[in-house]
Design an enzyme around this catalytic site. Structure first.
Site, PDB file in Angstrom:
ATOM      1  N   PRO A  10       0.792  -1.229   0.000  1.00 24.67           N
ATOM      2  CA  PRO A  10       0.000   0.000   0.000  1.00 24.67           C
ATOM      3  C   PRO A  10       0.823   1.277   0.000  1.00 24.67           C
ATOM      4  CG  PRO A  10      -0.137  -1.125   2.120  1.00 24.67           C
ATOM      5  CD  PRO A  10       0.540  -2.064   1.170  1.00 24.67           C
ATOM      6  N   ASN A  11       0.296   2.242  -0.729  1.00 25.14           N
ATOM      7  CA  ASN A  11       0.824   3.615  -0.818  1.00 25.14           C
ATOM      8  C   ASN A  11       2.086   3.738  -1.666  1.00 25.14           C
ATOM      9  OD1 ASN A  11      -1.214   4.712   0.954  1.00 25.14           O
ATOM     10  ND2 ASN A  11      -0.144   3.666   2.618  1.00 25.14           N
ATOM     11  N   ARG A  18       4.967  11.074  -2.365  1.00 27.80           N
ATOM     12  CA  ARG A  18       4.744  10.825  -0.946  1.00 27.80           C
ATOM     13  C   ARG A  18       6.034  11.011  -0.141  1.00 27.80           C
ATOM     14  NH1 ARG A  18       4.893   4.523   1.037  1.00 27.80           N
ATOM     15  NH2 ARG A  18       4.237   5.116   3.115  1.00 27.80           N
ATOM     16  N   TYR A  23      11.249   8.818   1.029  1.00 24.54           N
ATOM     17  CA  TYR A  23      11.152   7.820  -0.038  1.00 24.54           C
ATOM     18  C   TYR A  23      11.734   8.267  -1.383  1.00 24.54           C
ATOM     19  CZ  TYR A  23       8.066   5.668   3.383  1.00 24.54           C
ATOM     20  OH  TYR A  23       7.552   5.121   4.528  1.00 24.54           O
ATOM     21  N   ASN A  75       8.107  -5.557  -1.343  1.00 25.91           N
ATOM     22  CA  ASN A  75       8.033  -4.463  -0.378  1.00 25.91           C
ATOM     23  C   ASN A  75       6.606  -4.460   0.173  1.00 25.91           C
ATOM     24  OD1 ASN A  75       7.959  -2.169   1.147  1.00 25.91           O
ATOM     25  ND2 ASN A  75       8.973  -0.862  -0.359  1.00 25.91           N
ATOM     26  N   ALA A  78       3.377  -0.850   4.609  1.00 24.08           N
ATOM     27  CA  ALA A  78       2.864  -0.855   5.994  1.00 24.08           C
ATOM     28  C   ALA A  78       2.478  -2.258   6.467  1.00 24.08           C
ATOM     29  CB  ALA A  78       1.678   0.098   6.110  1.00 24.08           C
ATOM     30  N   GLU A  99      13.008  -9.236   0.904  1.00 27.62           N
ATOM     31  CA  GLU A  99      12.211  -8.135   1.455  1.00 27.62           C
ATOM     32  C   GLU A  99      12.963  -6.835   1.178  1.00 27.62           C
ATOM     33  OE1 GLU A  99      11.953  -8.373   5.724  1.00 27.62           O
ATOM     34  OE2 GLU A  99      10.754  -6.538   5.894  1.00 27.62           O
ATOM     35  N   HIS A 101      12.929  -2.450   1.386  1.00 31.16           N
ATOM     36  CA  HIS A 101      12.343  -1.184   1.856  1.00 31.16           C
ATOM     37  C   HIS A 101      13.200  -0.045   1.347  1.00 31.16           C
ATOM     38  CE1 HIS A 101       9.647  -3.318   4.496  1.00 31.16           C
ATOM     39  NE2 HIS A 101      10.676  -4.056   4.876  1.00 31.16           N
ATOM     40  N   ARG A 108      13.398   4.045  12.403  1.00 35.71           N
ATOM     41  CA  ARG A 108      12.225   4.929  12.417  1.00 35.71           C
ATOM     42  C   ARG A 108      11.374   4.658  13.666  1.00 35.71           C
ATOM     43  NH1 ARG A 108       9.629   4.756   6.603  1.00 35.71           N
ATOM     44  NH2 ARG A 108       8.431   6.480   7.538  1.00 35.71           N
TER      45      ARG A 108
END
Ligand code: DQA
Length: 146
Positions: A10-11, A18, A23, A75, A78, A99, A101, A108
């Site tokens: 998502p996103n 964003r 990012y 990825n 969330a 995985e 990111h 974070r």
């Protein structure tokens, strides 16, 4: 030609707009084009899905289990920090995955420091921005070549 899948949660369709300070400014489309070019030079065909809904990601993972996909770069966005269902889907199809990111979730907010995927992935690549996708593909291809 062997097939790989890039899956984005998502996103990530909003990459480039964003939270650019986290990012970056590259769009998801540009990242995927780069990955596709890299994949072809390595002799792999690449499919891609970005979805904002968990069930769509789960269904694509199930399909990858039966459509001769050799491995994934994922990825989960969330869902990294919440989704037992996506974890179970990956365990069910038993496909190797990296995985990825863009940011480094470990540095974070505390809720980002838990991943439901790291312990079942071949490995995790995080903190290299958009470059992380090609790095992940390289790692996945090396793993498949072993
Ligand atoms: C992300 C990190 C996640 O914590 C976040 O929810 C995202 C993007 C990354 O690529 O850095 O959406 O997966």
């Amino acid at each position: 030609m062997a097939k790989l899948l890039i899956l984005n949660g998502p996103n990530l369709n909003l990459l480039g707009q964003r939270e650019q300070q986290i990012y970056g400014t590259k769009s998801l489309h540009d990242i995927i084009v780069e990955c596709q070019q890299f994949g072809v030079t390595c002799g792999f065909e690449l499919d891609h899905l970005q979805a904002n809904a968990e069930h769509q990601l789960i269904e694509r993972i199930h399909a990858a289990g039966v459509d001769a996909t050799s491995g994934l770069v994922f990825n989960p966005a969330a869902f990294t920090h919440t989704s037992v269902a996506l974890r179970d889907a990956l365990l069910a199809v038993k496909l190797p995955f990296v995985e990825v990111h863009l940011s480094q979730p470990q540095t974070r907010e505390p809720f980002r420091q838990v991943s439901y995927f790291s312990d079942i992935a071949i490995g995790t690549i995080a903190g290299f921005g958009p470059d992380g996708y090609v790095l992940s593909l390289q790692a996945l291809i090396n793993h498949l070549d072993e």
